[in-house]
Design an enzyme around this catalytic site. Structure first.
Site, mmCIF file in Angstrom:
data_model
loop_
_atom_site.group_PDB
_atom_site.id
_atom_site.type_symbol
_atom_site.label_atom_id
_atom_site.label_comp_id
_atom_site.label_asym_id
_atom_site.label_seq_id
_atom_site.Cartn_x
_atom_site.Cartn_y
_atom_site.Cartn_z
ATOM 1 N N GLY A 351 -14.660 109.342 -16.265
ATOM 2 C CA GLY A 351 -13.586 108.542 -16.226
ATOM 3 C C GLY A 351 -13.154 108.135 -17.622
ATOM 4 C CG ASP A 468 -8.504 100.163 -13.323
ATOM 5 O OD1 ASP A 468 -7.397 100.375 -13.163
ATOM 6 O OD2 ASP A 468 -9.274 100.958 -13.941
#
Length: 663
Positions: A351, A468
Site C-alpha cells: 500500500g 481513510d
C-alpha cells in the site's frame, strides 16, 4: 450418605475427598478421575487440573458438574455457597479474556462466542432476560462496549457479560481493613467464595490469595432475587475464553453447598500449576538436565561470537521514553521469524504506507499481519507511537486489532490481527479470483463498518478519526464480517475539542470537500468517506469512474442522477443479478448520498447513520438541482456561486478534470 452423617463428619473435621453422594453439597480438591462434563478446549490434565483454555486464540471451554442441581424450594431459590480455586497464566502482560463461574438452565453453549463473551453469550443472547444465566466473571480485558472498569476486575452478571456490579480484583485485610490488590493474571492460585442468602437475596463475592482464610468483608455485595434468574433444575460450571491475546485458565478445586457453607477445600491436596509454556519435567530429564547444562556451558564459549554477529541482524532502535509502552513493543527477531524473514511468499500486499506480510508469532502461534512502514525518527515518532499504543487498547468486533509495534532505524513495524479473507475491494472488483459477495453479506459489512466508526467517534475515551475509510481498508475475518483496518492515518482528539488543522491526507475520491479548504479532519469527514464507501459496496464501482465519453465522473453524482430520474435501483451492482432486497438497497444508497453530501451540516453523524440502517429513523430527502461536485465547488471562496448556478452545463455534470486516481 444421609445429610446427618455428612454434617457429623464435617463437625469432626473430616475432609471430603471427592463429591459427596448427597445432592446438597460436594467438594473437589483436584479433579483426577472426576466425572465432570467438558467441552470446547477444556480438559482434565494428568495432574488433576482442569485446563479450560490453552494458548489457542479465540477459544472457549466449559466444565460442568455432571448432574443438575435442584435450586428451588417452594418456588424460591435456596441459599447456597460456592468456593473455587483458579489460576490464570499468560506469556503476555495482558491475557484474554478471563473465566466465569455460572449457573445456567442447560449445558449447551455451542452458539456462544469466545473473546469478551466468555463463552457464555453471543451478540443476540447477551442481555436477553430469557437466558436465565447467573455468573461471576474474573475479567482480564477491559472492553469499552461492556463498560468494563479495567482489565483486572471481578463482576456479578445477570443474563449478560455487562456486569451489574464490579470491582477491581483484591480483598480487604481483616486486621487493618485496607484493600489489597490482586492480579488475576499473576500465575498464582487464588480462591473465590460466592454466597447467596435466600432471606435477604444478598449476593456476596469474596476472594483472597490461596493461603489466606476467607476475609470477613466481601469484595462485592449486592441484592438481587435469583429466583427470577436461576431455573428450578440448573447446571453449574465454569467457562473461559481467549481472544487475540491468549491465556491459560486453570481450575484447581471447587466446592458447593445448599443451605450451608461450601465444604472446605483441602489446600494441601491441590495439584501444582504447570510452568508457563512448558510441560512437566520427567525423572529422566531431571537426571540428564545437569549434564546437558554442562555441555551447553562448554559450548557457549565456542558459539558466543557467532551469536553476537547473528544478533546484530535483529538490532532494534530503542529510546528511554518507550519504556512506558513496553507491553506493546514486540521484538524484531520474533517478527522476522514469524514472517520467515519477510519472505516474498508471505507478502500479502503493498500500500501507500508500506508492505504487509503474513506471520505466525513463534510462542503464541497467533496469526498476524505485519506492516513495514518507513519513518523519520526525528519527526513526531514519539507522538505517533503514543497514538498507535492508544489504538492498541481498542476492543470492538468491527475493528482490526492493533497488537503492537517494533522500531528499527528508519523503519516502523505495526502488528495487526490477521484477517484470512483479505480486503473487501478484492471481492468487489474480482481481484485474485475472489468471488463476489451476496447482498446479505454486503449489507452486514456496511452495518459493521458503521458500528466500528460509531465506536471510534463516540464510545472511546478519545475521539478517533480514521481519515481513510475505503473498501481496501475494510478487511474480512473468517466469517466475512467487515473490520476497519489501517489506522496509519488515524488521529486522536479529546471529546468536545476542535480538531487542529493539518496537512490533507487520505485517498482521492473519499476526501470531504471541506478538507481542501481547512485541512481539518473531523468525524464528519469520516462520515463523508463512509458515504462514498456505501455507494462503492452497493454499486460495485470505484468512487471515480469513466463515463461513456471517457470523462471522469464522481460515483456519488452518478447515483444522485439516477435518484432524480427515479432509476436508483439501476445503480446496484449487476453481479448481484437481482438477488437483493431492493428496499434495503435503496435505503443504503440514499444514506450513502446523505453521508457524502458536500455540506457538513447536511450529513448525519454515525449514531444517526446506524439508526437509518436499523430503520429506526426515516431517511432524509435530498433535492439539489446541481450535482454534488458543483455544490462542493461552491464552497470554494475563490469561485462565484452565481456563475456556477447560471452556467452548470458549461462546467459539466459531475465531471472532474484535475483529480486522478487514488493511492
Amino acid at each position: 450418605m444421609p445429610k446427618e452423617i455428612t454434617f457429623f463428619c464435617l463437625l469432626m473435621g473430616l475432609s471430603i475427598a471427592g463429591c459427596s453422594s448427597g445432592e446438597d453439597q460436594f467438594v473437589y480438591s483436584g479433579f483426577t478421575d472426576r466425572n465432570l462434563s467438558l467441552d470446547g478446549g477444556a480438559r482434565i490434565m494428568p495432574s488433576g487440573l482442569i485446563e479450560l483454555t490453552d494458548s489457542m486464540v479465540r477459544q472457549k471451554g466449559h466444565a460442568f458438574h455432571p448432574s443438575p442441581v435442584l435450586f428451588h424450594k417452594s418456588g424460591t431459590v435456596q441459599s447456597f455457597s460456592i468456593s473455587f480455586v483458579f489460576a490464570i497464566l499468560s506469556i503476555y502482560p495482558e491475557s484474554g479474556h478471563g473465566l466465569a463461574f455460572f449457573i445456567a438452565p442447560n449445558k449447551n453453549f455451542s452458539a456462544a462466542f469466545p473473546t469478551q463473551y466468555l463463552g457464555l453469550f453471543n451478540d443476540h443472547t447477551n442481555g436477553d432476560p430469557n437466558s436465565y444465566i447467573f455468573a461471576i466473571e474474573l475479567d482480564t480485558v477491559q472492553n469499552y462496549d461492556l463498560h468494563d472498569i479495567n482489565d483486572n476486575h471481578v463482576g456479578i452478571n445477570i443474563n449478560s457479560v455487562r456486569s451489574m456490579q464490579s470491582y477491581e480484583a483484591g480483598y480487604y485485610d481483616d486486621k487493618s481493613g485496607i484493600f489489597l490488590n490482586l492480579t488475576l493474571n499473576s500465575h498464582k492460585a487464588m480462591q473465590v467464595w460466592v454466597d447467596y442468602n435466600r432471606e435477604t437475596t444478598q449476593i456476596n463475592v469474596t476472594m483472597a490469595p490461596l493461603n489466606i482464610a476467607k476475609p470477613v468483608r466481601p469484595l462485592l455485595s449486592t441484592t438481587y432475587n435469583l429466583s427470577t434468574v436461576i431455573t428450578n433444575l440448573a447446571y453449574m460450571g465454569f467457562s473461559s475464553s481467549t481472544g487475540t491475546v491468549t491465556g491459560e485458565h486453570y481450575l484447581l478445586a471447587w466446592s458447593f453447598g445448599i443451605n450451608s457453607p461450601a465444604p472446605p477445600i483441602e489446600i494441601t491436596k491441590l495439584p501444582e500449576l504447570p510452568h508457563l509454556g512448558q510441560k512437566a519435567q520427567s525423572k529422566t530429564l531431571k537426571i540428564t538436565l545437569p549434564v546437558v547444562i554442562m555441555v551447553v556451558l562448554l559450548g557457549a564459549c565456542i558459539i558466543t561470537f557467532v551469536l553476537v554477529r547473528r544478533n546484530l541482524r535483529y538490532a532494534e532502535l530503542h529510546e528511554d521514553w518507550e519504556v512506558e509502552y513496553g507491553p506493546h513493543r514486540l521484538s524484531y527477531k520474533d517478527l522476522f521469524d514469524a514472517t520467515e524473514g519477510f519472505g516474498d511468499k508471505n507478502l500479502l500486499g503493498t500500500g501507500g504506507f508500506g508492505m504487509v506480510y503474513k506471520g505466525v508469532l513463534p510462542v503464541s502461534r497467533l496469526d498476524v499481519a505485519v506492516k513495514r512502514v518507513s519513518h523519520d525518527s526525528k519527526q513526531g515518532i514519539k507522538e505517533f507511537i503514543a497514538e498507535i499504543v492508544s489504538i492498541g487498547h481498542l476492543q470492538h468486533r468491527n475493528l482490526v486489532r492493533l497488537l503492537g509495534y517494533c522500531r528499527r532505524k528508519g523503519e516502523l513495524l505495526l502488528v495487526y490481527d490477521y484477517m484470512p479473507n483479505g480486503s473487501l475491494d478484492k471481492y468487489l472488483y474480482g481481484k485474485d479470483g475472489k468471488t463476489t459477495l451476496d447482498w446479505t453479506k454486503r449489507f452486514q459489512i456496511i452495518k459493521g463498518v458503521a458500528s466500528g466508526l460509531l465506536y471510534l467517534h463516540e464510545e472511546c475515551e478519545k475521539v478517533i478519526i480514521h481519515r481513510d475509510i475505503k473498501a481496501s481498508n475494510v478487511l474480512l475475518d473468517d466469517e466475512t464480517n467487515g473490520r476497519i483496518g489501517d489506522f496509519g492515518l488515524a488521529r486522536l482528539d479529546d471529546h468536545g475539542t476542535i480538531p487542529e488543522a493539518t496537512h490533507v491526507v487520505g485517498t482521492i475520491g473519499y476526501l470531504a470537500p471541506e478538507l481542501a479548504r481547512t485541512g481539518k479532519a473531523t468525524p464528519l469527514t469520516d462520515v463523508f468517506a463512509f458515504g462514498v464507501f456505501i455507494l462503492e459496496v452497493i454499486c460495485g464501482q470505484r468512487p471515480i469512474k469513466l463515463n461513456t465519453e471517457d470523462r471522469q465522473l464522481m460515483l456519488v453524482d452518478w447515483v444522485l442522477e439516477h435518484w432524480h430520474n427515479g432509476s436508483l435501483a439501476d445503480t446496484v451492482d449487476i453481479k448481484l443479478q437481482g438477488e437483493y432486497d431492493i428496499d434495503e438497497a435503496c435505503l443504503a444508497l440514499k444514506l450513502g448520498l446523505l453521508c457524502s453530501h458536500p455540506f457538513t451540516n447536511a450529513r448525519p453523524n454515525m449514531r444517526q447513520a446506524m439508526q437509518y440502517l436499523n430503520k429506526e429513523l426515516p431517511i432524509s430527502e435530498i433535492t439539489p438541482n446541481l450535482s454534488f461536485s458543483m455544490l462542493a465547488l461552491m464552497q470554494n471562496d475563490d469561485l462565484n456561486p452565481y456563475i456556477i448556478l447560471q452556467c452548470p452545463s458549461e462546467m459539466g455534470f459531475g465531471t472532474i478534470s484535475t483529480i486522478s486516481g487514488g493511492r
